[in-house]
Design a protein around this motif. Structure first.
Motif, PDB file in Angstrom:
ATOM      1  N   TYR B  39       0.838  -1.197   0.000  1.00 46.53           N
ATOM      2  CA  TYR B  39       0.000   0.000   0.000  1.00 46.53           C
ATOM      3  C   TYR B  39       0.867   1.239   0.000  1.00 46.53           C
ATOM      4  N   TYR B  41       3.832   1.593  -1.016  1.00 46.40           N
ATOM      5  CA  TYR B  41       4.449   1.747  -2.334  1.00 46.40           C
ATOM      6  C   TYR B  41       3.463   2.403  -3.310  1.00 46.40           C
ATOM      7  N   ASN B  42       2.204   1.887  -3.281  1.00 48.59           N
ATOM      8  CA  ASN B  42       1.188   2.435  -4.183  1.00 48.59           C
ATOM      9  C   ASN B  42       0.890   3.900  -3.878  1.00 48.59           C
ATOM     10  N   PHE B  43       0.874   4.236  -2.564  1.00 45.35           N
ATOM     11  CA  PHE B  43       0.634   5.638  -2.189  1.00 45.35           C
ATOM     12  C   PHE B  43       1.712   6.518  -2.805  1.00 45.35           C
ATOM     13  N   LEU B  46       1.215   7.121  -6.417  1.00 45.27           N
ATOM     14  CA  LEU B  46       0.103   7.970  -6.836  1.00 45.27           C
ATOM     15  C   LEU B  46       0.123   9.334  -6.152  1.00 45.27           C
ATOM     16  N   ARG B 148     -10.192  -6.677   5.245  1.00 45.32           N
ATOM     17  CA  ARG B 148      -9.383  -6.035   4.218  1.00 45.32           C
ATOM     18  C   ARG B 148      -8.776  -4.782   4.792  1.00 45.32           C
ATOM     19  N   PHE B 151      -8.149   2.423   3.439  1.00 45.87           N
ATOM     20  CA  PHE B 151      -7.454   3.633   3.890  1.00 45.87           C
ATOM     21  C   PHE B 151      -8.340   4.853   3.724  1.00 45.87           C
ATOM     22  N   ARG B 168      -7.078   8.964  -8.703  1.00 45.41           N
ATOM     23  CA  ARG B 168      -7.300   7.517  -8.756  1.00 45.41           C
ATOM     24  C   ARG B 168      -7.176   6.919  -7.373  1.00 45.41           C
ATOM     25  N   LEU B 169      -6.278   7.490  -6.591  1.00 44.81           N
ATOM     26  CA  LEU B 169      -6.105   7.008  -5.224  1.00 44.81           C
ATOM     27  C   LEU B 169      -7.287   7.461  -4.371  1.00 44.81           C
ATOM     28  N   ARG B 171     -10.197   7.918  -5.261  1.00 46.66           N
ATOM     29  CA  ARG B 171     -11.397   7.157  -5.580  1.00 46.66           C
ATOM     30  C   ARG B 171     -11.486   5.878  -4.755  1.00 46.66           C
ATOM     31  N   LEU B 172     -10.321   5.336  -4.411  1.00 50.01           N
ATOM     32  CA  LEU B 172     -10.317   4.084  -3.652  1.00 50.01           C
ATOM     33  C   LEU B 172     -10.420   4.316  -2.146  1.00 50.01           C
ATOM     34  N   ARG B 174     -11.651   5.328   1.555  1.00 53.78           N
ATOM     35  CA  ARG B 174     -12.954   5.190   2.216  1.00 53.78           C
ATOM     36  C   ARG B 174     -13.484   6.571   2.613  1.00 53.78           C
TER      37      ARG B 174
END
Lengths: 406, 179
Positions: B39, B41-43, B46, B148, B151, B168-169, B171-172, B174
Motif C-alpha cells: 500500500y 508503495y502504491n501511495f 500515486l 481487508r 485507507f 485515482r487514489l 477514488r479508492l 474510504r
C-alpha cells in the motif's frame, strides 16, 4: 460452343439486353467485391480497435484497484463493460494468479467467467479474445483478459452486404429496363423492315417503302432498302414491258399474245362461248421499209396500231406478233358475222393513206379469221386455221379477208 | 450461514495471532505488513511531490514499529516514478525532516508533538495505522475493514503538506477522508 450457338440464335432484342446486363454485371462485380472486401476488413479492424480501446479504458480504471487488491472497485471498473453488448466476459487477474474481479454478460454461465489468459490477442470467426497487462504508473499490477462476440461486426457486415446487394439488384434492374427500352428503339424498326421484306417476298409488291426518318444505321438501312426497292420496281416494270409489250407500237407482243390466246380458248371451251382470232398481215410493208427507211416503217407500224385500236371494242385485244403481222382476239362472240364486220372495218381504216414525215404512205392488209369452237377445239388448231385463212386471203387479192372454212 | 463469517473471522484472528508469534522467531515479513508495504508503495506511486523537492531518491521512513521493517525493506532499491526508494528507521522524531514518506506506528504523545513540529509545512506523505492518530493531521490512515485493509485520506493534510494525491487514489479511499 453450345452457349455461343444458343447466343447466336437469340433474337437481337435478347442479345442487346443480355449484353447490357452482362457488361454492367462484369463492371459491377469487381467494384462490389472490392467494396465488400474493404468494408469487411475495415469494419473488423474497427470493431477490434473499439475493443482494444475499451480494454485500455477498463484497465486504466481498474489499475489502482488492482494495485490495492480492491475487488469492489475493480468489479465496478469491469462492470462498465456492460455498455458494450458484445462483451461476453472479462477478468482481472493479479500478478500472483489470484482472480481479483470478473465481469460476464447475463447469458454467460457463472463457471465460465474467468477468461483464460493469452499471450496477446486471438481472433476466431465468432470471438475476439484479448489479454493485456495492467500497469499502474508503469508498475505491473495485473492482467486483464476479455472475450467478446463478433455479433455486432457480423450485423454491420450483413447490413452492408444487404445494402450492396440491393444496390446491385437495383442497378441491374435499371440496366435491364433501360436495355428493354433501347431494344425497342432498335428492334421495332427492324421488325417493320422485316414485315416489308415479307410482304415483298409473298405478294411481289414492289411498291412498298419503309417510312424512316431516323438518321442512325437503321434509318440508313431503311433508306437503302427503299432505294433498292425503287430500283427493283423500275426493273420489274421494265421487264414486264419487255416481256409483254412490243417496244415499237406499245401493243402487246407475241409472248403476251400466246399466253392470252391460250387463256381465251380455255375459257371459251369451259364456258361454252365462242372466241375468234384474226391474223392481219400488212401488204407492201416491206416495200415501205425498204424505200422510206426503218423510221418511217416504225411510224407506219405505230399508225397501224393506233388505227387497229380505234376500231376495236374495249374487250378486244390487238397484238403485234411479227414484223408486219398483227393479231386480234375477240371473246364472247355471239355471231360469226362480228369478226367479218370487224375485218371489213380494219381493211377500210388501214387502206386510208397516212402522212408520215411528209410522205404519203398507204398499205393494205390481208386478214385470216378463225373461231373456236367452230373451226378449232384447241389453241394450236385455232392458230393454224387462222393462219391458213390469212394465206388464203393474201393469195386471192390483197386488201381482203377470209374466214376459215368458208 | 450466519455463523460462517464469524467462524472465518475467528480463524483469521487465530492465524493472525500465530503469525505474530512465528514472526518473532523468523524475520519473514508478516502478510499484514507485506500488504501495508505494498500500500505504501502504491501511495508513493500515486502522490506528486512539489517539483522543487524532487530528487533521484525517495526517502521512506518508519517510526515506532520495528516489526514492520522486514516487510518495508522489500521496497528498498525499488523505483517509484524513476526514484529509488531508501528505507530509514527513525530513532528520533527530529530525523523526520528529510523523509518524503513517513510511516508512523507507535509513538509517544510527546514524540508525536515534536514530530508534528518537524514535519509541519514539509512535503512529507504521512501514513499511519494507529487509531489514536486519526484526527491528528496524518494524511493517510490505514485500517482493517471486513478483513481487508482500507485507507482514508485527509485531503487538507495533504494540501498543507503541499502534496498532490492522484484522483485515482482518492477514488479508492474510504469515506472517512476529510475533504
Amino acid at each position: 460452343m453450345k452457349i455461343s450457338n444458343w447466343f447466336d440464335n437469340q433474337p437481337i432484342q435478347n442479345k442487346l439486353v443480355l449484353i447490357n446486363v452482362l457488361v454492367i454485371s462484369m463492371a459491377l462485380a469487381p467494384i462490389v467485391a472490392m467494396m465488400f472486401g474493404y468494408e469487411y476488413y475495415a469494419v473488423r479492424q474497427d470493431v477490434i480497435q473499439e475493443i482494444r480501446v475499451q480494454a485500455e479504458i477498463v484497465s486504466d480504471n481498474a489499475a489502482t484497484a488492482a494495485a490495492f487488491g480492491d475487488t469492489i472497485t475493480a468489479s465496478e471498473a469491469l462492470a462498465t463493460l456492460r455498455a458494450s453488448p458484445d462483451m461476453l466476459r472479462a477478468s482481472l487477474v493479479l500478478p500472483d494468479g489470484a482472480v481479483l474481479a470478473t465481469y460476464h454478460r447475463n447469458d454467460v454461465p457463472e463457471n465460465l467467467t474467468v477468461v483464460p489468459q493469452l499471450k496477446n490477442e486471438e481472433l476466431t470467426w465468432s470471438r475476439f479474445k484479448l489479454s493485456k497487462p495492467v500497469y499502474l504508473r508503469s508498475r505491473f499490477v495485473g492482467t486483464l483478459s476479455l472475450e467478446t462476440s463478433l455479433d455486432s461486426f457480423y450485423r454491420r457486415v450483413f447490413i452492408y452486404f444487404a445494402v450492396i446487394l440491393l444496390t446491385t439488384i437495383f442497378g441491374l434492374t435499371m440496366a435491364y429496363l433501360l436495355s428493354v427500352r433501347l431494344k425497342q428503339s432498335i428492334t421495332k424498326p427492324l421488325e417493320k423492315l422485316l414485315d416489308i421484306v415479307h410482304r415483298v417476298t409473298h405478294e411481289q409488291d414492289f411498291s412498298v417503302r419503309p417510312e424512316e426518318k431516323r438518321t442512325d444505321e437503321i434509318g440508313e438501312l431503311s433508306r437503302a432498302f427503299g432505294g433498292m426497292m425503287s430500283n427493283l420496281q423500275e426493273r420489274d416494270e421494265r421487264l414486264q414491258e419487255l416481256a409483254f409489250y412490243d417496244s415499237v407500237t406499245g401493243l402487246n407482243n407475241r409472248h403476251f399474245f400466246k399466253e392470252r390466246v391460250e387463256q381465251t380458248v380455255f375459257n371459251a371451251l369451259r364456258y361454252q362461248t365462242r372466241c375468234c382470232l384474226l391474223f392481219i398481215d400488212l401488204d407492201d410493208f416491206k416495200t415501205v421499209n425498204d424505200t422510206l427507211g426503218h423510221h418511217i416503217g416504225d411510224d407506219l407500224l405505230r399508225e397501224v396500231g393506233r388505227r387497229l385500236s380505234s376500231v376495236l371494242r374495249n374487250n378486244d385485244l390487238v397484238c403485234r406478233i411479227g414484223g408486219d403481222e398483227f393479231a386480234v382476239i375477240l371473246e364472247n362472240v355471239k355471231d360469226l358475222k362480228i369478226p367479218t364486220t370487224l375485218a371489213e372495218k380494219i381493211i377500210s381504216t388501214l387502206s386510208e393513206p397516212a402522212m408520215l414525215q411528209g410522205h404519203r404512205v398507204s398499205v393494205g392488209a390481208s386478214i385470216g379469221i378463225s373461231a373456236c369452237p367452230d373451226f378449232a377445239s384447241d389453241t394450236a388448231t385455232l392458230l393454224q386455221t387462222a393462219d391458213s385463212a390469212m394465206y388464203v386471203a393474201k393469195s386471192s387479192t390483197k386488201n381482203t379477208y377470209h374466214q376459215y372454212g368458208s | 450461514m450466519s455463523v460462517e463469517p464469524r467462524y472465518l473471522l475467528l480463524c483469521v484472528s487465530v492465524a493472525w495471532g500465530l503469525l505474530h508469534a512465528t514472526c518473532a522467531l523468523a524475520s519473514d515479513p508478516l502478510p499484514e505488513y507485506t500488504v501495508k508495504a505494498g500500500y505504501l508503495y502504491n501511495f508513493a506511486l500515486l502522490t506528486e511531490w512539489p517539483s522543487d523537492t524532487m530528487s533521484e531518491s525517495l526517502e521512506v521512513c518508519l517510526i515506532g514499529n520495528d516489526d514492520f521493517l522486514p516487510a518495508l525493506e522489500t521496497l528498498q532499491g525499488k523505483t517509484v516514478n524513476e526514484r529509488r526508494i531508501n528505507i530509514h528507521v527513525l530513532a528520533h522524531p527530529g530525523e523526520a525532516k528529510n523523509c518524503q514518506v513517513l510511516f508512523i506506528a507507535e509513538v509517544a504523545r510527546a514524540d508525536f508533538a515534536q514530530l508534528k513540529r518537524v514535519i509541519a509545512g514539509r512535503p512529507i506523505l504521512t501514513v499511519t495505522d494507529n487509531e489514536d492518530l486519526t484526527k491528528s493531521g496524518i494524511t493517510i490512515f490505514l485500517r482493517p475493514e471486513h478483513q481487508r485493509l482500507v485507507f482514508e485520506i485527509n485531503l487538507s493534510a495533504a494540501k498543507s503538506a503541499n502534496l498532490n494525491i492522484s484522483a485515482r487514489l482518492l477514488r479508492l479511499a474510504r469515506g472517512g477522508a476529510n475533504e
